[in-house]
Design a protein around this motif. Structure first.
Motif, PDB file in Angstrom:
ATOM      1  N   THR A 257       0.836  -1.192   0.000  1.00 55.79           N
ATOM      2  CA  THR A 257       0.000   0.000   0.000  1.00 55.79           C
ATOM      3  C   THR A 257       0.872   1.243   0.000  1.00 55.79           C
ATOM      4  OG1 THR A 257      -1.735   1.227   1.196  1.00 55.79           O
ATOM      5  CG2 THR A 257      -0.162  -0.010   2.524  1.00 55.79           C
ATOM      6  N   GLY A 258       0.407   2.263  -0.709  1.00 56.00           N
ATOM      7  CA  GLY A 258       1.061   3.563  -0.699  1.00 56.00           C
ATOM      8  C   GLY A 258       0.215   4.583   0.033  1.00 56.00           C
ATOM      9  N   SER A 259      -0.841   4.124   0.710  1.00 51.16           N
ATOM     10  CA  SER A 259      -1.736   5.015   1.438  1.00 51.16           C
ATOM     11  C   SER A 259      -0.969   5.744   2.543  1.00 51.16           C
ATOM     12  CB  SER A 259      -2.885   4.212   2.041  1.00 51.16           C
ATOM     13  OG  SER A 259      -3.532   4.933   3.059  1.00 51.16           O
ATOM     14  N   HIS A 260      -1.075   7.069   2.540  1.00 50.71           N
ATOM     15  CA  HIS A 260      -0.389   7.857   3.569  1.00 50.71           C
ATOM     16  C   HIS A 260      -0.924   7.538   4.957  1.00 50.71           C
ATOM     17  CE1 HIS A 260       1.951  10.251   0.789  1.00 50.71           C
ATOM     18  NE2 HIS A 260       0.856  10.483   0.063  1.00 50.71           N
ATOM     19  N   ALA A 261      -2.232   7.297   5.070  1.00 52.99           N
ATOM     20  CA  ALA A 261      -2.815   6.981   6.381  1.00 52.99           C
ATOM     21  C   ALA A 261      -2.272   5.653   6.903  1.00 52.99           C
ATOM     22  CB  ALA A 261      -4.342   6.916   6.266  1.00 52.99           C
ATOM     23  N   ALA A 262      -2.222   4.636   6.033  1.00 53.82           N
ATOM     24  CA  ALA A 262      -1.713   3.328   6.453  1.00 53.82           C
ATOM     25  C   ALA A 262      -0.234   3.429   6.836  1.00 53.82           C
ATOM     26  CB  ALA A 262      -1.905   2.307   5.340  1.00 53.82           C
ATOM     27  N   MET A 263       0.558   4.133   6.020  1.00 55.17           N
ATOM     28  CA  MET A 263       1.976   4.257   6.334  1.00 55.17           C
ATOM     29  C   MET A 263       2.192   5.030   7.630  1.00 55.17           C
ATOM     30  SD  MET A 263       4.063   4.663   2.743  1.00 55.17           S
ATOM     31  CE  MET A 263       3.198   6.114   2.127  1.00 55.17           C
ATOM     32  N   ARG A 264       1.341   6.020   7.897  1.00 50.17           N
ATOM     33  CA  ARG A 264       1.456   6.764   9.157  1.00 50.17           C
ATOM     34  C   ARG A 264       1.166   5.855  10.347  1.00 50.17           C
ATOM     35  NH1 ARG A 264      -2.207  10.205   8.278  1.00 50.17           N
ATOM     36  NH2 ARG A 264      -3.841   9.143   9.480  1.00 50.17           N
ATOM     37  N   ASP A 265       0.129   5.015  10.232  1.00 47.06           N
ATOM     38  CA  ASP A 265      -0.210   4.095  11.330  1.00 47.06           C
ATOM     39  C   ASP A 265       0.934   3.118  11.604  1.00 47.06           C
ATOM     40  OD1 ASP A 265      -2.648   5.309  11.577  1.00 47.06           O
ATOM     41  OD2 ASP A 265      -3.759   3.783  10.452  1.00 47.06           O
TER      42      ASP A 265
END
Length: 432
Positions: free
Chosen positions: A347-355
């Motif tokens: 995933t490249g989702s910023h929210a997922a990477m932040r979590d």
């Protein structure tokens, strides 16, 4: 008529041949019974079935699994032992009977037993090592086997024997299945998200499913690290020695760690980070030999310059296994406690990477095994796991210098002992 034809009485003609008749089972002797009681009392995953006295036939050592292992058994022969300065000596009163025990290709161990002031002691010798010693000593006036002191059965050696026997036998049982599935993995690697069920490979043992799940996750992760421009952060879901011991034994895990070290630890003080989540309840639920296997798995990573952080927050056990490449992507790779054989995605989702970044940062800043260096972190980890640091480093040094193969040796092509023995020596060299 037959008597006249062959010239022997009928009772001799129809008497069973001596070489066909196995020795009658003799009740186990007191030394063998004490050894069985000692082993079964100390390790709940152990069960010894004594059917004969030492020297007549053989007995069986059953090793049960708990969460991953399928369980297995080994043929054993118990021999009374005499003390030596560097171990024990097992006098062989009947080399032919011992040779009969050692000849079959199934796994076998010779256990030397003796009662000492400190209690009952058991020493372990692999059948192949015993066979080589017996062959060399046959011309001598008296024959004996020698077992080094490092191979005394305790929590360290029992955990290693328990793990190798279970994993090796399961992988040998699954060898054809695992080989047949190898090409199919390439197809899965091309998919953006995969989660095959256990039913997709019928007949696979639990250990075989763990191995192929781990192997796929290794290939999935390294594929997506090819263009990583910064140090990755790893999160692993192993919590028990039974699931973490693959790091110590599986050849693809060894390649994985060497690749990470060669790629991301090229400068002094530079290395990737890996986080574990080991709540106190998990530690209390683990036997000492399992905790030693878990400790050695983490020590292996530290040896390869991966800085390990340990969270004790129970809620973090639900975090995915992941590799975070800062600013680029998160690679999800679960095979431990996954619903199927594995669960993999990117995933490249910023929210997922932040979590994921916040979870890793929390583990690093609140680690129950803190320290600026590997020795500091590992000593703190041993304290958290309630392991005796002085005893552990001494026993690792003794066994690492001696090697594992004389005690038990794997037969599967998917297992190697090099990294385990290097880890034992690494821990043994740590300061007290």
């Amino acid at each position: 008529m037959l008597e006249r034809l062959y010239g022997f009485p009928a009772e001799d003609l129809f008497r069973p041949a001596p070489v066909v008749l196995r020795p009658a089972a003799v009740p186990a002797g007191p030394e063998q019974i004490r050894a069985a009681q000692s082993i079964e009392t100390r390790w709940a995953t152990s069960r010894l079935s004594l059917t004969t006295a030492g020297g007549s036939g053989w007995d069986t050592w059953e090793l049960d699994g708990q969460r991953v292992f399928d369980g297995t058994s080994m043929a054993i022969q118990l021999q009374a032992a005499d003390s030596l300065d560097s171990g024990v000596r097992l006098p062989v009163t009947d080399p032919d009977q011992l040779r009969e025990f050692l000849r079959p290709v199934r796994r076998g161990l010779v256990l030397g037993t003796r009662t000492a002031d400190t209690g009952h002691q058991v020493f372990v010798l692999d059948a192949l090592t015993a066979r080589n010693q017996l062959r060399v000593g046959l011309d001598a006036e008296s024959v004996s086997l020698v077992v080094p002191a490092a191979q005394q059965l305790d929590d360290l050696t029992y955990g290693i024997i328990w793990a190798i026997a279970n994993i090796d036998d399961a992988l040998l049982a699954d060898d054809q299945l695992l080989h047949a599935e190898h090409d199919a993995l390439n197809t899965y690697l091309e998919l953006p998200r995969t989660a095959p069920s256990r039913a997709s490979i019928p007949g696979l043992t639990s250990v075989g499913a763990a191995w192929i799940g781990s192997y796929f996750c290794y290939r999935h992760i390294t594929r997506h690290l090819a263009d990583a421009s910064d140090l990755p952060v790893f999160w692993t879901r192993e919590q028990y020695g039974e699931s973490s011991v693959g790091w110590l034994l599986w050849t693809h895990k060894h390649r994985y760690l060497r690749e990470i070290e060669n790629r991301f630890a090229t400068q002094p003080g530079r290395g990737a980070a890996r986080a574990f989540c080991l709540p106190e309840a998990v530690v209390k639920d683990s036997e000492p030999y399992e905790l030693i296997l878990l400790f050695l798995s983490i020590a292996l990573m530290e040896m390869h310059r991966v800085n390990v952080h340990v969270s004790d927050v129970p809620e973090m056990t639900a975090v995915d296994g992941f590799v975070l490449v800062p600013g680029q992507r998160a690679v999800i790779a679960n095979w431990v406690r996954a619903e199927g054989i594995w669960q993999a995605a990117t995933t490249g989702s910023h929210a997922a990477m932040r979590d994921y970044a916040e979870a890793a940062a929390h583990a690093a800043h609140h680690s129950v095994a803190p320290g600026a260096t590997s020795p500091e972190r590992l000593q703190a980890l041993a304290s958290y796991l309630k392991l005796d640091w002085v005893w552990l480093t001494r026993r690792c040094r003794e066994l690492g210098e001696r090697g594992i193969a004389g005690m038990i040796r794997p037969r599967s092509r998917l297992i190697a002992l090099d990294e385990l023995e290097s880890t034992l020596r690494f821990v043994g060299d740590l300061p007290n």
